[in-house]
Scaffold this motif. Structure first.
Motif, PDB file in Angstrom:
ATOM      1  N   HIS A   1       0.833  -1.209   0.000  1.00 57.94           N
ATOM      2  CA  HIS A   1       0.000   0.000   0.000  1.00 57.94           C
ATOM      3  C   HIS A   1       0.870   1.264   0.000  1.00 57.94           C
ATOM      4  O   HIS A   1       0.526   2.250  -0.649  1.00 57.94           O
TER       5      HIS A   1
ATOM      6  N   TRP B   1       0.684   3.977  -2.898  1.00 64.29           N
ATOM      7  CA  TRP B   1       0.423   5.374  -2.528  1.00 64.29           C
ATOM      8  C   TRP B   1       1.404   6.332  -3.198  1.00 64.29           C
ATOM      9  O   TRP B   1       1.019   7.416  -3.648  1.00 64.29           O
TER      10      TRP B   1
ATOM     11  N   ALA C   1       0.245   6.957  -6.798  1.00 66.77           N
ATOM     12  CA  ALA C   1      -1.199   7.012  -7.073  1.00 66.77           C
ATOM     13  C   ALA C   1      -1.657   8.437  -7.387  1.00 66.77           C
ATOM     14  O   ALA C   1      -1.027   9.416  -6.972  1.00 66.77           O
TER      15      ALA C   1
ATOM     16  N   ALA D   1      -6.389  11.739  -5.747  1.00 73.02           N
ATOM     17  CA  ALA D   1      -7.674  11.341  -5.147  1.00 73.02           C
ATOM     18  C   ALA D   1      -7.587  10.022  -4.390  1.00 73.02           C
ATOM     19  O   ALA D   1      -8.397   9.768  -3.495  1.00 73.02           O
ATOM     20  N   GLN D   2      -6.617   9.175  -4.731  1.00 77.79           N
ATOM     21  CA  GLN D   2      -6.506   7.848  -4.101  1.00 77.79           C
ATOM     22  C   GLN D   2      -5.456   7.787  -2.999  1.00 77.79           C
ATOM     23  O   GLN D   2      -5.412   6.830  -2.228  1.00 77.79           O
ATOM     24  N   ARG D   3      -4.606   8.801  -2.909  1.00 77.27           N
ATOM     25  CA  ARG D   3      -3.445   8.722  -2.028  1.00 77.27           C
ATOM     26  C   ARG D   3      -3.809   8.605  -0.549  1.00 77.27           C
ATOM     27  O   ARG D   3      -3.213   7.811   0.179  1.00 77.27           O
TER      28      ARG D   3
ATOM     29  N   GLU E   1      -6.440   7.369   1.024  1.00 80.54           N
ATOM     30  CA  GLU E   1      -6.956   6.045   1.403  1.00 80.54           C
ATOM     31  C   GLU E   1      -5.851   5.001   1.386  1.00 80.54           C
ATOM     32  O   GLU E   1      -5.768   4.148   2.284  1.00 80.54           O
ATOM     33  N   LEU E   2      -4.988   5.049   0.373  1.00 79.78           N
ATOM     34  CA  LEU E   2      -3.885   4.082   0.293  1.00 79.78           C
ATOM     35  C   LEU E   2      -2.925   4.246   1.464  1.00 79.78           C
ATOM     36  O   LEU E   2      -2.458   3.257   2.049  1.00 79.78           O
TER      37      LEU E   2
ATOM     38  N   GLN F   1      -4.525   2.830   4.611  1.00 83.61           N
ATOM     39  CA  GLN F   1      -4.466   1.369   4.608  1.00 83.61           C
ATOM     40  C   GLN F   1      -3.055   0.883   4.939  1.00 83.61           C
ATOM     41  O   GLN F   1      -2.874  -0.078   5.687  1.00 83.61           O
TER      42      GLN F   1
END
Length: 200
Positions: free
Chosen positions: A80, A84, A87, A90-92, A94-95, A98
């Motif tokens: 993850h 990250w 990424a 917008a996704q960073r 959450e990654l 996690q």
């Protein structure tokens, strides 16, 4: 299992990535879903192939199958972190969340990310966000101390290039890190310290 272990080591030394991956895959599949061998396969895919998406999928098979080995969660966390680092914005978040859930930031994940050139960019990104490369765990060890303790000098060199202190105090006795290879009698470690600019 012993045959798998020896064959994987032999093929990896030959840099036969396809052959090595085939063995990791065969071993994991042979023992069914949820076995702990999936995280070894995931670590290979992450560190040697640089494929965090596949590594996450493989490590999840071990974690979701209740593999008791904590390394399964650690590999999932590392994957993850690597995902990250590259990424879209917008996704960073959450990654990264996690990653921290499965392998909270500290010396061990920093060391693990420095083990491979494929995962090193994630470590660089973490440093850019303000994470200290010299941070300590409860044993008062940092990432470079673990690399030196394990005799992993390739990783130690990467950490030093990223700014790890050679004289950081470590352990309960707070000895300078550079004394670790002296105490262990590791000539290669002493030479690495000297080549990196340390004056004993």
């Amino acid at each position: 299992l012993d045959a798998y272990r020896h064959l994987i080591t032999l093929l990896d030394k030959r840099n036969d990535l396809d052959g090595t991956e085939a063995l990791y895959k065969q071993r994991a599949q042979e023992f069914g879903s949820g076995n702990c061998y999936y995280y070894g396969y995931a670590r290979f895919v992450l560190q040697r192939r640089g494929d965090p998406a596949q590594a996450i999928a493989l490590a999840r098979k071990a974690v979701d199958g209740h593999c008791p080995d904590p390394e399964a969660r650690e590999v999932l966390g590392l994957a993850h972190y690597v995902a990250w680092a590259t990424a879209p914005a917008a996704q960073r978040a959450e990654l990264l969340n996690q990653a921290r859930v499965f392998f909270p930031i500290g010396p061990r994940p920093l060391y693990s990310l420095a083990v491979s050139e494929r995962t090193l960019p994630a470590l660089r990104e973490l440093i850019k966000t303000g994470e200290s490369i010299d941070q300590y765990d409860n044993e008062k060890y940092n990432a470079l101390a673990y690399a030196m303790q394990f005799g992993d000098y390739a990783t130690a060199k990467r950490l030093i290039r990223l700014g790890a202190r050679l004289d950081a105090p470590i352990g309960s006795a707070q000895l300078p890190l550079a004394l670790l290879p002296v105490i262990q009698g590791e000539v290669e470690g002493v030479l690495l310290m000297k080549k990196s600019g340390l004056d004993y």
